[in-house]
Design a protein around this motif. Structure first.
Motif, PDB file in Angstrom:
ATOM      1  N   TRP A  63       0.815  -1.215   0.000  1.00 53.04           N
ATOM      2  CA  TRP A  63       0.000   0.000   0.000  1.00 53.04           C
ATOM      3  C   TRP A  63       0.848   1.263   0.000  1.00 53.04           C
ATOM      4  O   TRP A  63       0.361   2.337  -0.263  1.00 53.04           O
ATOM      5  CB  TRP A  63      -0.913   0.034   1.215  1.00 53.04           C
ATOM      6  CG  TRP A  63      -1.849  -1.130   1.315  1.00 53.04           C
ATOM      7  CD1 TRP A  63      -2.213  -1.983   0.314  1.00 53.04           C
ATOM      8  CD2 TRP A  63      -2.536  -1.562   2.472  1.00 53.04           C
ATOM      9  NE1 TRP A  63      -3.077  -2.929   0.794  1.00 53.04           N
ATOM     10  CE2 TRP A  63      -3.300  -2.686   2.122  1.00 53.04           C
ATOM     11  CE3 TRP A  63      -2.574  -1.107   3.780  1.00 53.04           C
ATOM     12  CZ2 TRP A  63      -4.099  -3.367   3.023  1.00 53.04           C
ATOM     13  CZ3 TRP A  63      -3.373  -1.789   4.683  1.00 53.04           C
ATOM     14  CH2 TRP A  63      -4.132  -2.897   4.296  1.00 53.04           C
ATOM     15  N   MET A  64       2.114   1.129   0.345  1.00 52.73           N
ATOM     16  CA  MET A  64       2.946   2.321   0.421  1.00 52.73           C
ATOM     17  C   MET A  64       3.607   2.590  -0.927  1.00 52.73           C
ATOM     18  O   MET A  64       3.696   1.703  -1.772  1.00 52.73           O
ATOM     19  CB  MET A  64       3.983   2.187   1.526  1.00 52.73           C
ATOM     20  CG  MET A  64       4.956   1.073   1.380  1.00 52.73           C
ATOM     21  SD  MET A  64       5.971   0.988   2.880  1.00 52.73           S
ATOM     22  CE  MET A  64       7.254  -0.065   2.287  1.00 52.73           C
ATOM     23  N   PRO A  65       4.037   3.832  -1.136  1.00 51.16           N
ATOM     24  CA  PRO A  65       4.725   4.115  -2.390  1.00 51.16           C
ATOM     25  C   PRO A  65       6.031   3.320  -2.458  1.00 51.16           C
ATOM     26  O   PRO A  65       6.675   3.078  -1.433  1.00 51.16           O
ATOM     27  CB  PRO A  65       4.994   5.621  -2.314  1.00 51.16           C
ATOM     28  CG  PRO A  65       4.923   5.971  -0.875  1.00 51.16           C
ATOM     29  CD  PRO A  65       3.986   4.980  -0.244  1.00 51.16           C
ATOM     30  N   HIS A  66       6.386   2.877  -3.630  1.00 51.75           N
ATOM     31  CA  HIS A  66       7.620   2.114  -3.848  1.00 51.75           C
ATOM     32  C   HIS A  66       7.659   0.856  -2.980  1.00 51.75           C
ATOM     33  O   HIS A  66       8.527   0.704  -2.122  1.00 51.75           O
ATOM     34  CB  HIS A  66       8.855   2.980  -3.583  1.00 51.75           C
ATOM     35  CG  HIS A  66       8.842   4.279  -4.304  1.00 51.75           C
ATOM     36  ND1 HIS A  66       9.071   4.381  -5.659  1.00 51.75           N
ATOM     37  CD2 HIS A  66       8.614   5.532  -3.869  1.00 51.75           C
ATOM     38  CE1 HIS A  66       8.990   5.646  -6.022  1.00 51.75           C
ATOM     39  NE2 HIS A  66       8.700   6.358  -4.950  1.00 51.75           N
ATOM     40  N   PRO A  67       6.722  -0.068  -3.204  1.00 49.38           N
ATOM     41  CA  PRO A  67       6.709  -1.287  -2.387  1.00 49.38           C
ATOM     42  C   PRO A  67       7.924  -2.174  -2.682  1.00 49.38           C
ATOM     43  O   PRO A  67       8.500  -2.129  -3.775  1.00 49.38           O
ATOM     44  CB  PRO A  67       5.416  -1.978  -2.803  1.00 49.38           C
ATOM     45  CG  PRO A  67       5.134  -1.468  -4.171  1.00 49.38           C
ATOM     46  CD  PRO A  67       5.669  -0.066  -4.204  1.00 49.38           C
ATOM     47  N   SER A 116      13.293   8.763   6.289  1.00 56.45           N
ATOM     48  CA  SER A 116      12.330   9.644   6.972  1.00 56.45           C
ATOM     49  C   SER A 116      11.867  10.779   6.080  1.00 56.45           C
ATOM     50  O   SER A 116      10.680  11.121   6.047  1.00 56.45           O
ATOM     51  CB  SER A 116      12.944  10.219   8.247  1.00 56.45           C
ATOM     52  OG  SER A 116      13.272   9.195   9.133  1.00 56.45           O
ATOM     53  N   LYS A 117      12.785  11.364   5.324  1.00 53.18           N
ATOM     54  CA  LYS A 117      12.433  12.469   4.430  1.00 53.18           C
ATOM     55  C   LYS A 117      11.403  12.033   3.395  1.00 53.18           C
ATOM     56  O   LYS A 117      10.536  12.817   3.006  1.00 53.18           O
ATOM     57  CB  LYS A 117      13.670  13.035   3.734  1.00 53.18           C
ATOM     58  CG  LYS A 117      14.337  12.066   2.781  1.00 53.18           C
ATOM     59  CD  LYS A 117      15.541  12.674   2.079  1.00 53.18           C
ATOM     60  CE  LYS A 117      16.233  11.688   1.176  1.00 53.18           C
ATOM     61  NZ  LYS A 117      15.409  11.020   0.214  1.00 53.18           N
ATOM     62  N   TYR A 122       5.890  12.286   1.410  1.00 55.76           N
ATOM     63  CA  TYR A 122       4.667  11.584   1.030  1.00 55.76           C
ATOM     64  C   TYR A 122       3.458  12.150   1.765  1.00 55.76           C
ATOM     65  O   TYR A 122       2.412  12.423   1.156  1.00 55.76           O
ATOM     66  CB  TYR A 122       4.825  10.082   1.331  1.00 55.76           C
ATOM     67  CG  TYR A 122       3.581   9.279   1.091  1.00 55.76           C
ATOM     68  CD1 TYR A 122       3.195   8.925  -0.203  1.00 55.76           C
ATOM     69  CD2 TYR A 122       2.785   8.870   2.152  1.00 55.76           C
ATOM     70  CE1 TYR A 122       2.048   8.175  -0.420  1.00 55.76           C
ATOM     71  CE2 TYR A 122       1.639   8.121   1.946  1.00 55.76           C
ATOM     72  CZ  TYR A 122       1.278   7.780   0.655  1.00 55.76           C
ATOM     73  OH  TYR A 122       0.129   7.044   0.450  1.00 55.76           O
ATOM     74  N   ILE A 123       3.600  12.348   3.067  1.00 53.82           N
ATOM     75  CA  ILE A 123       2.486  12.887   3.864  1.00 53.82           C
ATOM     76  C   ILE A 123       2.133  14.297   3.419  1.00 53.82           C
ATOM     77  O   ILE A 123       0.964  14.633   3.237  1.00 53.82           O
ATOM     78  CB  ILE A 123       2.830  12.843   5.374  1.00 53.82           C
ATOM     79  CG1 ILE A 123       2.887  11.387   5.846  1.00 53.82           C
ATOM     80  CG2 ILE A 123       1.833  13.643   6.201  1.00 53.82           C
ATOM     81  CD1 ILE A 123       3.523  11.198   7.210  1.00 53.82           C
ATOM     82  N   LEU A 124       3.144  15.133   3.223  1.00 49.67           N
ATOM     83  CA  LEU A 124       2.891  16.506   2.769  1.00 49.67           C
ATOM     84  C   LEU A 124       2.241  16.540   1.388  1.00 49.67           C
ATOM     85  O   LEU A 124       1.339  17.349   1.134  1.00 49.67           O
ATOM     86  CB  LEU A 124       4.181  17.324   2.783  1.00 49.67           C
ATOM     87  CG  LEU A 124       4.760  17.611   4.167  1.00 49.67           C
ATOM     88  CD1 LEU A 124       6.097  18.329   4.037  1.00 49.67           C
ATOM     89  CD2 LEU A 124       3.791  18.397   5.035  1.00 49.67           C
ATOM     90  N   ASP A 125       2.671  15.675   0.494  1.00 48.92           N
ATOM     91  CA  ASP A 125       2.054  15.589  -0.835  1.00 48.92           C
ATOM     92  C   ASP A 125       0.588  15.187  -0.730  1.00 48.92           C
ATOM     93  O   ASP A 125      -0.271  15.718  -1.444  1.00 48.92           O
ATOM     94  CB  ASP A 125       2.802  14.599  -1.724  1.00 48.92           C
ATOM     95  CG  ASP A 125       4.156  15.104  -2.175  1.00 48.92           C
ATOM     96  OD1 ASP A 125       4.447  16.314  -2.012  1.00 48.92           O
ATOM     97  OD2 ASP A 125       4.945  14.272  -2.685  1.00 48.92           O
ATOM     98  N   LYS A 126       0.275  14.241   0.145  1.00 48.09           N
ATOM     99  CA  LYS A 126      -1.115  13.811   0.341  1.00 48.09           C
ATOM    100  C   LYS A 126      -1.964  14.951   0.898  1.00 48.09           C
ATOM    101  O   LYS A 126      -3.090  15.169   0.459  1.00 48.09           O
ATOM    102  CB  LYS A 126      -1.199  12.600   1.277  1.00 48.09           C
ATOM    103  CG  LYS A 126      -0.711  11.337   0.658  1.00 48.09           C
ATOM    104  CD  LYS A 126      -1.617  10.913  -0.474  1.00 48.09           C
ATOM    105  CE  LYS A 126      -1.180   9.628  -1.103  1.00 48.09           C
ATOM    106  NZ  LYS A 126      -1.966   9.275  -2.270  1.00 48.09           N
ATOM    107  N   ILE A 127      -1.430  15.693   1.842  1.00 47.52           N
ATOM    108  CA  ILE A 127      -2.153  16.830   2.409  1.00 47.52           C
ATOM    109  C   ILE A 127      -2.368  17.892   1.340  1.00 47.52           C
ATOM    110  O   ILE A 127      -3.477  18.400   1.160  1.00 47.52           O
ATOM    111  CB  ILE A 127      -1.384  17.422   3.619  1.00 47.52           C
ATOM    112  CG1 ILE A 127      -1.405  16.418   4.784  1.00 47.52           C
ATOM    113  CG2 ILE A 127      -1.972  18.772   4.030  1.00 47.52           C
ATOM    114  CD1 ILE A 127      -0.471  16.787   5.929  1.00 47.52           C
TER     115      ILE A 127
END
Length: 134
Positions: A63-67, A116-117, A122-127
Motif C-alpha cells: 500500500w505504500m509508495p515504492h513497495p 524519513s524524508k 509523502y504525507i505533505l504531498d497527500k495533504i
C-alpha cells in the motif's frame, strides 16, 4: 558511505552495543514482525545493513509508495510454511552472490525511497493534494 554505515540504529529501546556490528557482519538476516504489527525498526535496520533480509509476508508494503519486490529487494517467507522457509534459506546460503545482490538492492532501495524524508514528503504531498486553494 559503506553498506552498514548508515545511521546509529537506535530505536525506542536500547540494545547491545555490538548490535550494529553484528548486522554489518551478517550475510543473511532473518526477521519476523511482531504479532499484529508490520514494519518495525528491525526490518529497516536489517535492510540498511546491506545483508539479504528475509522477513515474513506483510500487507502494508503493498500500500505504500515504492513497495518492496520479493527476491529483488528482500525475500518474503510464509510463517506457516517451515519447509518453504528452510528451502529459501538454504538456497541463499548456497547462492551467496545472488543473496549479496538482493541485499545491496534492498539497501539502495531503502536509501532512495524509504528514509524519513520520503515519509514526510509523502504525507505533505497527500495533504497538499487534498487542499482546496482559492
Amino acid at each position: 558511505t559503506n553498506i552498514g554505515d548508515v545511521g546509529n540504529g537506535f530505536s525506542a529501546s536500547d540494545f547491545d552495543s555490538t548490535y550494529l556490528a553484528h548486522l554489518a557482519d551478517s550475510k543473511i538476516i532473518v526477521t519476523c514482525n511482531p504479532y499484529n504489527w508490520e514494519g518495525d525498526f528491525r526490518l529497516w535496520e536489517a535492510l540498511l545493513s546491506g545483508a539479504l533480509v528475509m522477513v515474513d509476508k506483510m500487507a502494508i508494503p503493498q500500500w505504500m509508495p515504492h513497495p518492496f519486490v520479493h527476491k529483488k529487494h528482500l525475500v518474503f517467507y510464509d510463517t506457516r510454511n517451515q519447509s518453504e522457509f528452510n528451502a529459501l534459506l538454504e538456497y541463499y546460503i548456497e547462492h551467496e552472490d545472488e543473496a549479496r545482490q538482493i541485499g545491496e538492492a534492498g539497501y539502495n532501495f531503502v536509501l532512495e525511497h524509504h528514509m524519513s524524508k520520503d515519509r514526510v514528503s509523502y504525507i505533505l504531498d497527500k495533504i497538499e493534494s487534498r487542499l482546496v486553494l482559492d
